[in-house]
Scaffold this motif. Structure first.
Motif, PDB file in Angstrom:
ATOM      1  N   VAL A 155     -25.979  32.082 -33.616  1.00 50.93           N
ATOM      2  CA  VAL A 155     -27.440  32.078 -33.638  1.00 50.93           C
ATOM      3  C   VAL A 155     -27.953  31.161 -34.744  1.00 50.93           C
ATOM      4  O   VAL A 155     -28.918  30.412 -34.551  1.00 50.93           O
ATOM      5  CB  VAL A 155     -27.988  33.514 -33.786  1.00 50.93           C
ATOM      6  CG1 VAL A 155     -29.474  33.518 -34.066  1.00 50.93           C
ATOM      7  CG2 VAL A 155     -27.694  34.322 -32.541  1.00 50.93           C
ATOM      8  N   PHE A 156     -27.313  31.182 -35.904  1.00 52.85           N
ATOM      9  CA  PHE A 156     -27.708  30.277 -36.984  1.00 52.85           C
ATOM     10  C   PHE A 156     -27.544  28.822 -36.559  1.00 52.85           C
ATOM     11  O   PHE A 156     -28.422  27.991 -36.783  1.00 52.85           O
ATOM     12  CB  PHE A 156     -26.882  30.550 -38.246  1.00 52.85           C
ATOM     13  CG  PHE A 156     -27.114  29.533 -39.316  1.00 52.85           C
ATOM     14  CD1 PHE A 156     -28.265  29.556 -40.075  1.00 52.85           C
ATOM     15  CD2 PHE A 156     -26.179  28.533 -39.543  1.00 52.85           C
ATOM     16  CE1 PHE A 156     -28.487  28.596 -41.049  1.00 52.85           C
ATOM     17  CE2 PHE A 156     -26.389  27.576 -40.512  1.00 52.85           C
ATOM     18  CZ  PHE A 156     -27.550  27.608 -41.273  1.00 52.85           C
ATOM     19  N   LEU A 157     -26.411  28.504 -35.948  1.00 54.58           N
ATOM     20  CA  LEU A 157     -26.172  27.137 -35.497  1.00 54.58           C
ATOM     21  C   LEU A 157     -27.171  26.733 -34.415  1.00 54.58           C
ATOM     22  O   LEU A 157     -27.660  25.599 -34.399  1.00 54.58           O
ATOM     23  CB  LEU A 157     -24.737  27.007 -34.988  1.00 54.58           C
ATOM     24  CG  LEU A 157     -24.236  25.611 -34.682  1.00 54.58           C
ATOM     25  CD1 LEU A 157     -24.375  24.705 -35.906  1.00 54.58           C
ATOM     26  CD2 LEU A 157     -22.812  25.664 -34.216  1.00 54.58           C
ATOM     27  N   LEU A 158     -27.500  27.658 -33.540  1.00 59.03           N
ATOM     28  CA  LEU A 158     -28.486  27.381 -32.494  1.00 59.03           C
ATOM     29  C   LEU A 158     -29.852  27.072 -33.091  1.00 59.03           C
ATOM     30  O   LEU A 158     -30.527  26.129 -32.666  1.00 59.03           O
ATOM     31  CB  LEU A 158     -28.560  28.583 -31.552  1.00 59.03           C
ATOM     32  CG  LEU A 158     -29.349  28.423 -30.269  1.00 59.03           C
ATOM     33  CD1 LEU A 158     -28.732  27.333 -29.411  1.00 59.03           C
ATOM     34  CD2 LEU A 158     -29.382  29.730 -29.511  1.00 59.03           C
ATOM     35  N   MET A 159     -30.247  27.833 -34.097  1.00 61.49           N
ATOM     36  CA  MET A 159     -31.529  27.557 -34.756  1.00 61.49           C
ATOM     37  C   MET A 159     -31.473  26.247 -35.522  1.00 61.49           C
ATOM     38  O   MET A 159     -32.455  25.505 -35.569  1.00 61.49           O
ATOM     39  CB  MET A 159     -31.910  28.708 -35.679  1.00 61.49           C
ATOM     40  CG  MET A 159     -32.320  29.953 -34.932  1.00 61.49           C
ATOM     41  SD  MET A 159     -33.051  31.231 -35.955  1.00 61.49           S
ATOM     42  CE  MET A 159     -31.729  31.629 -37.058  1.00 61.49           C
ATOM     43  N   ALA A 160     -30.332  25.929 -36.123  1.00 63.27           N
ATOM     44  CA  ALA A 160     -30.199  24.673 -36.861  1.00 63.27           C
ATOM     45  C   ALA A 160     -30.251  23.479 -35.919  1.00 63.27           C
ATOM     46  O   ALA A 160     -30.811  22.438 -36.270  1.00 63.27           O
ATOM     47  CB  ALA A 160     -28.901  24.667 -37.652  1.00 63.27           C
ATOM     48  N   ILE A 161     -29.680  23.621 -34.735  1.00 65.44           N
ATOM     49  CA  ILE A 161     -29.670  22.519 -33.781  1.00 65.44           C
ATOM     50  C   ILE A 161     -31.086  22.168 -33.331  1.00 65.44           C
ATOM     51  O   ILE A 161     -31.444  20.999 -33.215  1.00 65.44           O
ATOM     52  CB  ILE A 161     -28.796  22.881 -32.563  1.00 65.44           C
ATOM     53  CG1 ILE A 161     -27.331  22.877 -32.949  1.00 65.44           C
ATOM     54  CG2 ILE A 161     -29.030  21.929 -31.406  1.00 65.44           C
ATOM     55  CD1 ILE A 161     -26.438  23.453 -31.884  1.00 65.44           C
ATOM     56  N   TRP A 162     -31.910  23.176 -33.095  1.00 67.86           N
ATOM     57  CA  TRP A 162     -33.240  22.938 -32.538  1.00 67.86           C
ATOM     58  C   TRP A 162     -34.327  22.788 -33.600  1.00 67.86           C
ATOM     59  O   TRP A 162     -35.488  22.561 -33.260  1.00 67.86           O
ATOM     60  CB  TRP A 162     -33.607  24.041 -31.561  1.00 67.86           C
ATOM     61  CG  TRP A 162     -32.830  23.900 -30.295  1.00 67.86           C
ATOM     62  CD1 TRP A 162     -31.710  24.588 -29.947  1.00 67.86           C
ATOM     63  CD2 TRP A 162     -33.078  22.976 -29.237  1.00 67.86           C
ATOM     64  NE1 TRP A 162     -31.257  24.164 -28.733  1.00 67.86           N
ATOM     65  CE2 TRP A 162     -32.073  23.176 -28.273  1.00 67.86           C
ATOM     66  CE3 TRP A 162     -34.050  22.000 -29.006  1.00 67.86           C
ATOM     67  CZ2 TRP A 162     -32.022  22.432 -27.099  1.00 67.86           C
ATOM     68  CZ3 TRP A 162     -33.983  21.268 -27.834  1.00 67.86           C
ATOM     69  CH2 TRP A 162     -32.987  21.490 -26.891  1.00 67.86           C
ATOM     70  N   SER A 163     -33.998  22.886 -34.867  1.00 65.71           N
ATOM     71  CA  SER A 163     -35.013  22.706 -35.904  1.00 65.71           C
ATOM     72  C   SER A 163     -35.281  21.209 -36.106  1.00 65.71           C
ATOM     73  O   SER A 163     -34.421  20.373 -35.801  1.00 65.71           O
ATOM     74  CB  SER A 163     -34.567  23.340 -37.214  1.00 65.71           C
ATOM     75  OG  SER A 163     -33.554  22.580 -37.808  1.00 65.71           O
ATOM     76  N   GLN A 208     -35.270  19.594 -38.820  1.00 68.05           N
ATOM     77  CA  GLN A 208     -34.327  19.078 -39.807  1.00 68.05           C
ATOM     78  C   GLN A 208     -32.886  19.286 -39.363  1.00 68.05           C
ATOM     79  O   GLN A 208     -31.973  19.246 -40.178  1.00 68.05           O
ATOM     80  CB  GLN A 208     -34.531  19.777 -41.157  1.00 68.05           C
ATOM     81  CG  GLN A 208     -35.882  19.587 -41.766  1.00 68.05           C
ATOM     82  CD  GLN A 208     -36.864  20.647 -41.263  1.00 68.05           C
ATOM     83  OE1 GLN A 208     -36.482  21.602 -40.613  1.00 68.05           O
ATOM     84  NE2 GLN A 208     -38.140  20.447 -41.551  1.00 68.05           N
ATOM     85  N   GLY A 209     -32.653  19.513 -38.093  1.00 71.45           N
ATOM     86  CA  GLY A 209     -31.330  19.817 -37.572  1.00 71.45           C
ATOM     87  C   GLY A 209     -30.250  18.819 -37.920  1.00 71.45           C
ATOM     88  O   GLY A 209     -29.183  19.205 -38.397  1.00 71.45           O
TER      89      GLY A 209
END
Length: 81
Positions: A63-71, A73-74
């Motif tokens: 979930v953290f990686l998923l949020m990082a991908i779509w942010s 600043q990803g």
């Protein structure tokens, strides 16, 4: 990051989370099928809790990686990992 790569990685991470939920359900069902309460308790302590901890940690990371991908600043976040 390429939008197609974002989508593919997102789909992979969502499948990982669904698989984690299925593993948790399988392990808990196996634990509940024991005949005696002592065996259920032993299964809980020896297998269910460690497996549940590992699976939940993997799901949290996904979930953290998923949020990082779509942010926005990803790419910067992923480059620093």
């Amino acid at each position: 990051m390429n939008p197609l790569a974002q989508f593919g990685l997102s789909l992979l991470l969502l499948l990982l989370c669904v698989g984690g939920v299925l593993v948790l359900a399988l392990v808990l069902a196996w634990q509940e099928r024991a005949a005696a309460p002592d065996v259920r308790r032993q299964r809980l302590l020896c297998l269910v809790l460690p497996v549940a901890s590992a699976v939940l940690a993997l799901m949290l990371g996904a979930v953290f990686l998923l949020m990082a991908i779509w942010s926005p600043q990803g790419p910067d976040i992923l480059a620093s990992l």
